[in-house]
Write a protein that holds these residues in place. Sequence first.
Motif, PDB file in Angstrom:
ATOM      1  N   UNK A  52       9.502   4.677   7.480  1.00 15.61           N
ATOM      2  CA  UNK A  52       9.345   5.908   6.693  1.00 15.61           C
ATOM      3  C   UNK A  52      10.676   6.328   6.071  1.00 15.61           C
ATOM      4  N   UNK A  53      11.757   6.161   6.801  1.00 14.22           N
ATOM      5  CA  UNK A  53      13.081   6.527   6.277  1.00 14.22           C
ATOM      6  C   UNK A  53      13.401   5.711   5.028  1.00 14.22           C
ATOM      7  N   UNK A  54      13.069   4.424   5.047  1.00 15.14           N
ATOM      8  CA  UNK A  54      13.291   3.558   3.883  1.00 15.14           C
ATOM      9  C   UNK A  54      12.378   3.993   2.737  1.00 15.14           C
ATOM     10  N   UNK A  55      11.111   4.229   3.029  1.00 10.82           N
ATOM     11  CA  UNK A  55      10.148   4.646   2.004  1.00 10.82           C
ATOM     12  C   UNK A  55      10.541   5.985   1.387  1.00 10.82           C
ATOM     13  N   UNK A  56      11.106   6.861   2.193  1.00 11.00           N
ATOM     14  CA  UNK A  56      11.445   8.219   1.746  1.00 11.00           C
ATOM     15  C   UNK A  56      12.559   8.256   0.720  1.00 11.00           C
ATOM     16  N   UNK A  57      13.292   7.178   0.581  1.00  9.33           N
ATOM     17  CA  UNK A  57      14.434   7.158  -0.347  1.00  9.33           C
ATOM     18  C   UNK A  57      14.027   7.496  -1.780  1.00  9.33           C
ATOM     19  N   UNK A  58      12.786   7.227  -2.143  1.00 12.40           N
ATOM     20  CA  UNK A  58      12.331   7.510  -3.503  1.00 12.40           C
ATOM     21  C   UNK A  58      11.682   8.867  -3.684  1.00 12.40           C
ATOM     22  N   UNK A  59      11.688   9.687  -2.652  1.00 12.93           N
ATOM     23  CA  UNK A  59      11.032  11.000  -2.694  1.00 12.93           C
ATOM     24  C   UNK A  59      12.039  12.119  -2.892  1.00 12.93           C
ATOM     25  N   UNK A  60      11.578  13.268  -3.397  1.00 12.04           N
ATOM     26  CA  UNK A  60      12.436  14.461  -3.382  1.00 12.04           C
ATOM     27  C   UNK A  60      12.822  14.796  -1.938  1.00 12.04           C
TER      28      UNK A  60
ATOM     29  N   UNK B  59       1.303   0.843  -4.906  1.00  9.15           N
ATOM     30  CA  UNK B  59       1.441   1.144  -6.340  1.00  9.15           C
ATOM     31  C   UNK B  59       2.633   2.065  -6.576  1.00  9.15           C
ATOM     32  N   UNK B  60       2.772   3.089  -5.740  1.00 14.15           N
ATOM     33  CA  UNK B  60       3.901   4.016  -5.874  1.00 14.15           C
ATOM     34  C   UNK B  60       5.221   3.276  -5.655  1.00 14.15           C
ATOM     35  N   UNK B  61       5.263   2.412  -4.659  1.00 14.43           N
ATOM     36  CA  UNK B  61       6.481   1.648  -4.390  1.00 14.43           C
ATOM     37  C   UNK B  61       6.842   0.744  -5.567  1.00 14.43           C
ATOM     38  N   UNK B  62       5.846   0.096  -6.156  1.00 18.72           N
ATOM     39  CA  UNK B  62       6.111  -0.750  -7.329  1.00 18.72           C
ATOM     40  C   UNK B  62       6.639   0.093  -8.487  1.00 18.72           C
ATOM     41  N   UNK B  63       6.052   1.261  -8.704  1.00 16.03           N
ATOM     42  CA  UNK B  63       6.520   2.104  -9.820  1.00 16.03           C
ATOM     43  C   UNK B  63       7.901   2.685  -9.530  1.00 16.03           C
ATOM     44  N   UNK B  64       8.187   2.987  -8.263  1.00 19.29           N
ATOM     45  CA  UNK B  64       9.503   3.517  -7.898  1.00 19.29           C
ATOM     46  C   UNK B  64      10.577   2.463  -8.133  1.00 19.29           C
ATOM     47  N   UNK B  65      10.264   1.207  -7.816  1.00 21.36           N
ATOM     48  CA  UNK B  65      11.219   0.114  -8.041  1.00 21.36           C
ATOM     49  C   UNK B  65      11.408  -0.109  -9.535  1.00 21.36           C
ATOM     50  N   UNK B  66      10.305  -0.084 -10.291  1.00 21.57           N
ATOM     51  CA  UNK B  66      10.381  -0.288 -11.732  1.00 21.57           C
ATOM     52  C   UNK B  66      11.186   0.819 -12.393  1.00 21.57           C
ATOM     53  N   UNK B  67      10.931   2.062 -12.000  1.00 20.98           N
ATOM     54  CA  UNK B  67      11.627   3.201 -12.610  1.00 20.98           C
ATOM     55  C   UNK B  67      13.037   3.372 -12.078  1.00 20.98           C
TER      56      UNK B  67
END
Length: 187
Positions: free
Chosen positions: A34-42, A177-185
Motif C-alpha cells: 500500500x505504501x508503494x501504491x500510495x505514492x501516486x495519491x494525494x 488501470x489506475x496504476x497504468x495511467x499513473x505510470x503513463x502520466x
Amino acid sequence: MDDVARAAQTAARAALAVTLPRRWAHTRGVAGHARVLAAGLPAGDAETLVAAAWLHDIGYAPSVVRTGFHPLDGARHARSLGFPDRVAALVAFHSAAAVKAGLLGLADQLADFADECSIVHDLLWYADMSTDPTGRPVSFEARMAEVRLRRANDPVALAALDLGLPARRDAWRRAEEWLRSAVTCGG
C-alpha cells in the motif's frame, strides 16, 4: 510515514505480532505494498490507504474479536482507538466484506460504516489480494485459490468468496488501470 499510518502500524503490531504472527506477516506485506501504491495519491488519500492497510486484518486479533467477522470487529476497534471514520470504513468494507456480512446477518451492523467507491478503496483491496499469508506478492488467481483452500471447511466463507469474486475482480482491474495511467502520466 505520517502520524495516522504510524499509529495504525503500532496498533496492528500490538494486536497481531505476538498472537497471530502469520497474520502480522500478511499485514506487513499489505501495508508495504500500500505504501508503494500510495505514492501516486494525494497526501491525505495516501495516509488513509496506508493506515487502512495496517488495520485491515486487526479484527482477527483475539483481543479485538467480538462478532467473529474480522472486517466489522476491526473497523469498530479502529473507531474505538480514534482513527478517522474513513479509515475504519475502509477496514469494514475491504475485499468484498459486504457480501459475507449479508450471509452472516451482519449487514445492518456493517452499515454503521460508509462504503466508498474510490481508488483508495480499490487500492486497499488490491494490496490485500496481491499479498499472500506470508507477506509476499502473489497473483489474483493464486490468492483466490489460497483463500479457497484455507477456507475449504467453511461453507459461508466459500459462498462469500464466490459471490464476491466479481467485485474483487473489478477492484483489481480498476486498480491496475489506475496504476497504468499513473505510470503513463507520471513518467
